[in-house]
Design a protein around this motif. Sequence first.
Motif, mmCIF file in Angstrom:
data_model
loop_
_atom_site.group_PDB
_atom_site.id
_atom_site.type_symbol
_atom_site.label_atom_id
_atom_site.label_comp_id
_atom_site.label_asym_id
_atom_site.label_seq_id
_atom_site.Cartn_x
_atom_site.Cartn_y
_atom_site.Cartn_z
ATOM 1 N N LEU A 80 -6.163 1.893 -1.949
ATOM 2 C CA LEU A 80 -5.259 2.950 -1.502
ATOM 3 C C LEU A 80 -4.262 3.344 -2.582
ATOM 4 N N ALA A 122 0.813 -1.214 0.000
ATOM 5 C CA ALA A 122 0.000 0.000 0.000
ATOM 6 C C ALA A 122 0.848 1.267 0.000
ATOM 7 N N ILE A 160 -5.830 -2.941 0.550
ATOM 8 C CA ILE A 160 -4.627 -2.362 -0.064
ATOM 9 C C ILE A 160 -4.914 -1.678 -1.395
#
Length: 554
Positions: A339, A310, A336
């Motif tokens: 993002l 991330a 994840i």
Amino acid sequence: MIQTKKENPTGKKTSLVSRFFRSSELRSSKDESRRESNDFGETDSQPSNGTQETATSDTAKPQPLSSEMELGSGTEKNEPFLQKLGRKAIYKCLDLNNCRLTTADVRELVALLPFLPDLEELDISWNDFSGGTLCSLTQQMHLISKLKILRLGSCRLTADDVRALGEALKATPELEELNLSWNSKVGGNLPLILQKFQEGSKLQTLELVDCALTPEDGTFVGELLPILQNLEVLDLSINRNIGSSLDSIAKGLKSTSNLKVLKLHSCGLSQNSVKILDATFRYLCKLQKLDLSCNKELGGGFEGSAAQLATLKPLEALDLHQCSLTADDIVSLTQIIPLLSNLQELDLSANKKMGSSSDNLLSRLRFLPALKSLLINNCALESETYTALAEASIHLPALEIFNLSWNKCIGGNLKLLLETLKLSTSLQVLRLSSCSLVTEDVALLASVIQTGHLAKLQKLDLSYNDNICDTGWAIFCQNVWILKELTELDISLCPSNFRDCGQWFRHLLYAVTKLPEITEIGMKRWILPASQEEELECYLQDHKRSIHVDYGGT
């Protein structure tokens, strides 16, 4: 298959030198014309193909040699060429990629090198003859010491070639790109090639795809990486034995802060590999493309092990197709992927667990407004996950490539994508192969086309949807001519099914007359009566269109 092919009218083969000379004469003629035009105050026009070109201030990039002319035995003498070449011509790019070069051609190429001291790019990839002959070329590499790009992919290099290349690379301190892909003899001998690289190397791109690299080679790569401070692209794909040396590679990656592209497709990675790589991600602050695809043992490794993924904020492309992702992996990726706000390409295809456990992940794709390519084909989507995807896709205005093929739940439910199809003004590729589409689905698609919402579409795949009746195909073919930018259309049937073309074929043939860009039409296992086949062939001949129409067959 309807296909036209131009033949050499003379039937004679030309030598490498003669071909190079003709190319130089053509460029000289163009340069003279350009100078004459400039004398009259004219300026060069912009490229007409819509691509943007960048010109450097010191010199214009010359056109590479054409690869369409046949190369032959190279028996013509090169003295006239060398006399006319003199010192006036400076060529920076010599592209002989896939030219069926012969041993004699290589001798001529070697003879040219003293007259090309400013050569910066040499590409002789995909010339299978090359194995065993590279030594004569590498012995003269010192004559082209300004070389920046060297491509030797699929040249069947021998062990002797590999050793000679390692010595020759000492004479190319400016080298920025090296491609040795698809040469199996590189495996086990990689140190012989790359051990001459020194601290401060300018190498930016290293491609070693399918080179039969050994675990020892992988360890060597890890030890070499700290020396390659300028490295931006590293492709080790299809080397299935380097997974066991990933510890060394990952350690080396921590020193490659300029890396932008990392490809480890089909490298024998395991669950533990995710943890090893995750520890390096925070050092790869410029990484833009990450390919971990086709590592089937990777499944289960993302669970609680990819938090650093991330942190790759510049990441633009993430490829995890065919990684056997588990439900727990998908839960982790749900936290994840949304993002990664700069993500433009996402490939999650061929992960069957996506079908029952990815609704949360797919719904959160709405937080990726820059997404241009979404591949989620063959994921066994179920009704709930498909609905989540359809709702999220409305919020992807930049989407250009959308692949939903081999998800049977779409059949009869294409209407859920109606708003997406209307709003996706940038969509260029739409693939709905083997989606169990029915007549109502293609009628809906036809209505969207009719209203002009898919004006940018270039490739449309509706193959392997055998439940669409002739009426449905007629409605579709009556409207497909509106897609003026369409280049490829596939309506092939499944391998087990053969059908006669109905009256809709005439509508398709009419559409072709209105589609200026169309080059490929897939109609496999559709059977054309003799009259329709003759009509098709007459049309292609009369209109001199270069269109491949693949029909009938198996």
